[in-house]
Design a protein around this motif. Structure first.
Motif, mmCIF file in Angstrom:
data_model
loop_
_atom_site.group_PDB
_atom_site.id
_atom_site.type_symbol
_atom_site.label_atom_id
_atom_site.label_comp_id
_atom_site.label_asym_id
_atom_site.label_seq_id
_atom_site.Cartn_x
_atom_site.Cartn_y
_atom_site.Cartn_z
ATOM 1 N N ASN A 102 -12.179 38.931 14.395
ATOM 2 C CA ASN A 102 -11.166 39.899 13.996
ATOM 3 C C ASN A 102 -11.570 41.348 14.268
ATOM 4 N N SER A 103 -12.526 41.543 15.167
ATOM 5 C CA SER A 103 -12.967 42.897 15.522
ATOM 6 C C SER A 103 -13.458 43.683 14.310
ATOM 7 N N ILE A 104 -14.091 42.977 13.388
ATOM 8 C CA ILE A 104 -14.680 43.626 12.214
ATOM 9 C C ILE A 104 -16.065 44.148 12.601
ATOM 10 N N THR A 105 -16.378 45.360 12.226
ATOM 11 C CA THR A 105 -17.669 45.962 12.557
ATOM 12 C C THR A 105 -18.477 46.183 11.281
ATOM 13 N N GLU A 106 -19.564 46.888 11.437
ATOM 14 C CA GLU A 106 -20.422 47.208 10.296
ATOM 15 C C GLU A 106 -19.639 47.927 9.195
ATOM 16 N N GLU A 107 -18.727 48.817 9.594
ATOM 17 C CA GLU A 107 -17.925 49.563 8.617
ATOM 18 C C GLU A 107 -17.102 48.630 7.737
ATOM 19 N N GLY A 108 -16.433 47.671 8.354
ATOM 20 C CA GLY A 108 -15.638 46.715 7.596
ATOM 21 C C GLY A 108 -16.506 45.827 6.721
ATOM 22 N N ALA A 109 -17.668 45.449 7.229
ATOM 23 C CA ALA A 109 -18.595 44.607 6.471
ATOM 24 C C ALA A 109 -19.076 45.325 5.212
ATOM 25 N N ASN A 110 -19.351 46.617 5.350
ATOM 26 C CA ASN A 110 -19.813 47.397 4.200
ATOM 27 C C ASN A 110 -18.753 47.437 3.101
ATOM 28 N N THR A 111 -17.496 47.617 3.514
ATOM 29 C CA THR A 111 -16.397 47.649 2.547
ATOM 30 C C THR A 111 -16.214 46.289 1.886
ATOM 31 N N PHE A 112 -16.238 45.237 2.708
ATOM 32 C CA PHE A 112 -16.017 43.889 2.178
ATOM 33 C C PHE A 112 -17.119 43.478 1.205
ATOM 34 N N SER A 113 -18.345 43.911 1.466
ATOM 35 C CA SER A 113 -19.465 43.510 0.616
ATOM 36 C C SER A 113 -19.281 43.969 -0.829
ATOM 37 N N VAL A 114 -18.640 45.122 -1.015
ATOM 38 C CA VAL A 114 -18.405 45.626 -2.369
ATOM 39 C C VAL A 114 -17.489 44.678 -3.135
ATOM 40 N N SER A 115 -16.422 44.239 -2.482
ATOM 41 C CA SER A 115 -15.493 43.331 -3.152
ATOM 42 C C SER A 115 -16.085 41.930 -3.290
ATOM 43 N N LEU A 116 -16.930 41.530 -2.348
ATOM 44 C CA LEU A 116 -17.525 40.187 -2.385
ATOM 45 C C LEU A 116 -18.356 39.991 -3.649
ATOM 46 N N ALA A 117 -19.014 41.032 -4.079
ATOM 47 C CA ALA A 117 -19.860 40.941 -5.267
ATOM 48 C C ALA A 117 -19.056 40.811 -6.553
ATOM 49 N N GLU A 118 -17.813 41.316 -6.542
ATOM 50 C CA GLU A 118 -17.064 41.410 -7.790
ATOM 51 C C GLU A 118 -15.737 40.662 -7.839
ATOM 52 N N ALA A 119 -15.077 40.506 -6.670
ATOM 53 C CA ALA A 119 -13.659 40.155 -6.712
ATOM 54 C C ALA A 119 -13.277 38.817 -6.095
ATOM 55 N N TRP A 120 -14.248 38.016 -5.700
ATOM 56 C CA TRP A 120 -13.956 36.698 -5.124
ATOM 57 C C TRP A 120 -14.762 35.654 -5.906
ATOM 58 N N PRO A 121 -14.445 35.461 -7.177
ATOM 59 C CA PRO A 121 -15.290 34.640 -8.064
ATOM 60 C C PRO A 121 -15.379 33.167 -7.724
ATOM 61 N N ASP A 122 -14.407 32.647 -6.968
ATOM 62 C CA ASP A 122 -14.409 31.215 -6.636
ATOM 63 C C ASP A 122 -14.625 30.950 -5.156
ATOM 64 N N LEU A 123 -14.913 31.995 -4.398
ATOM 65 C CA LEU A 123 -15.089 31.818 -2.953
ATOM 66 C C LEU A 123 -16.370 31.039 -2.675
ATOM 67 N N ASN A 124 -16.241 29.903 -1.971
ATOM 68 C CA ASN A 124 -17.442 29.132 -1.649
ATOM 69 C C ASN A 124 -17.678 28.970 -0.143
#
Length: 301
Positions: A102-124
Motif C-alpha cells: 500500500n505504499s506505506i513508508t516509515e512515516e506511516g509506520a510511525n503513526t500506525f505504531s502509536v495506535s497499535l499499542a493502544e487501539a487494536w486490542p484483539d488484533l492477532n
C-alpha cells in the motif's frame, strides 16, 4: 464473509459500502464481518469512510473481524486516518488486518505504531508485506509490541504495549538487520515472516545470537530469500542447536524457513546436528548443492 476484491471500488464506492455496512450493523447484526477489499483503488480519500466501520461503535467496537486491504493505494495519509479513527474508538473485535502493498513508508509506520499499542486490542494477525517501511519504520512498529521474557524489560513498561498480536508479515519491507533483530525480540509473536529483506550473510550472523537455543515464542519463522552464504546459514543453524545458554526458556520453534539462502553439504551436516537437538523442528531449505555444482551453474550462466 464479504469478498469485494478487484471490484474497482474507489472513494465514492467506499462511502456507499460503509453506509450499507453501518446500516446493517445498526439493524441488529450480531456477527462481525470478514471483509476483503483487496486490489481496489480506495486510496487515502476513501479511508475516511473506511474508518467509520473499523471503529464504528465505542461500546461494541469494530463491525469487522477481518479486513483485507492489500493493494488499495492507501499510502501514509490513509494509514494516518485509520490510526486516528482507532485511537478515537478502539477497534475491538478486529482480529486480522492486511495492509500489504500500500505504499506505506516509515512515516506511516510511525503513526500506525502509536495506535497499535493502544487501539487494536484483539488484533492477532497483521500483514505489512511489500511496503517500504525500512528499518526504522519496522522498529517503530515493533516498539508497540511486548518483548520476549528474557529481554530484561521492566514489566510496568510492557503493560502499555500490544500483547494480542501473534502473526506479523514483514516480507519485503526493507527492514534489514536492525528491523529483523527488533522483531526477534518480541514476546507475543508466534509467526514472523522476514522473507526477502536483504539480510545477507552479515545479517544471518547478527541475528544468530537471538536464535540461540531456538525462540521462546515464535513457532513459525521465515528467513527465506535473504541470500545468505552457506557459512552464515551454518552459524544460524548451530546457534538454534546450542541450548547451553537457553536455560531461561523452552523453544517453541517448530518451522524454520531458509530457502533462498545457500545450502550445501556442510549446511546439511549442521541441520542433521540440529535435528538431534530439536527433532520436531521442520527446516525448509533449498536442495543441497554438491561441491562443484555451484561453479558449474555459474559457468553456464
Amino acid at each position: 464473509h464479504l469478498t469485494l476484491s478487484e471490484c474497482n471500488i474507489g472513494p465514492m464506492g467506499m462511502n456507499s459500502l460503509a453506509r450499507i455496512i453501518i446500516s446493517d450493523g445498526s439493524s441488529g447484526r450480531s456477527k462481525r464481518i470478514r471483509l476483503s477489499l483487496a486490489s481496489n483503488p480506495i486510496t487515502s480519500e476513501g479511508c475516511q469512510s473506511l474508518s467509520t466501520i473499523i471503529s464504528a461503535n465505542p461500546t461494541n467496537g469494530s463491525l469487522l473481524s477481518v479486513l483485507e486491504l492489500s493493494q488499495c493505494s492507501l499510502g501514509d495519509n490513509g494509514i494516518k486516518l485509520l490510526s486516528s479513527a482507532a485511537l478515537s474508538s478502539p477497534c475491538t473485535g478486529l482480529a486480522v488486518l492486511d495492509l500489504s502493498e500500500n505504499s506505506i513508508t516509515e512515516e506511516g509506520a510511525n503513526t500506525f505504531s502509536v495506535s497499535l499499542a493502544e487501539a487494536w486490542p484483539d488484533l492477532n494477525e497483521l500483514k505489512l508485506a511489500k511496503n517500504n517501511l525500512r528499518e526504522d519504520g519496522v522498529v517503530s512498529v515493533i516498539s508497540a509490541l511486548v518483548h520476549r521474557n528474557d529481554a530484561g524489560i521492566d514489566s510496568s513498561i510492557e503493560s502499555n504495549k500490544n500483547s494480542s498480536l501473534t502473526s506479523l508479515d514483514l516480507t519485503d519491507t526493507s527492514c534489514r538487520v536492525k528491523g529483523a533483530k527488533a522483531a526477534l525480540m518480541t514476546g507475543s509473536l508466534t509467526t514472523l515472516r522476514l522473507f526477502n529483506n536483504k539480510l545477507g550473510s552479515d545479517g544471518f550472523r547478527e541475528i544468530a545470537p537471538l536464535l540461540e537455543g531456538g525462540h521462546p515464542s515464535i513457532v513459525n519463522l521465515d528467513l527465506g530469500g535473504n541470500s545468505a552464504d552457506e557459512d552464515s546459514v551454518i552459524i544460524l543453524l548451530n546457534s538454534v542447536a546450542n541450548t547451553s545458554q537457553a536455560s531461561n526458556f523452552l523453544s517453541k520453534l517448530l518451522l524454520l524457513e531458509i530457502g533462498g539462502n545457500k545450502f550445501g553439504e556442510k549446511a546439511m551436516e549442521a541441520l542433521e546436528n540440529l535435528k538431534k537437538v530439536w527433532p520436531k523442528l521442520d527446516v525448509a531449505h533449498d536442495k543441497p548443492v554438491q561441491e562443484g555444482e555451484e561453479e558449474e551453474e555459474e559457468a553456464k550462466d
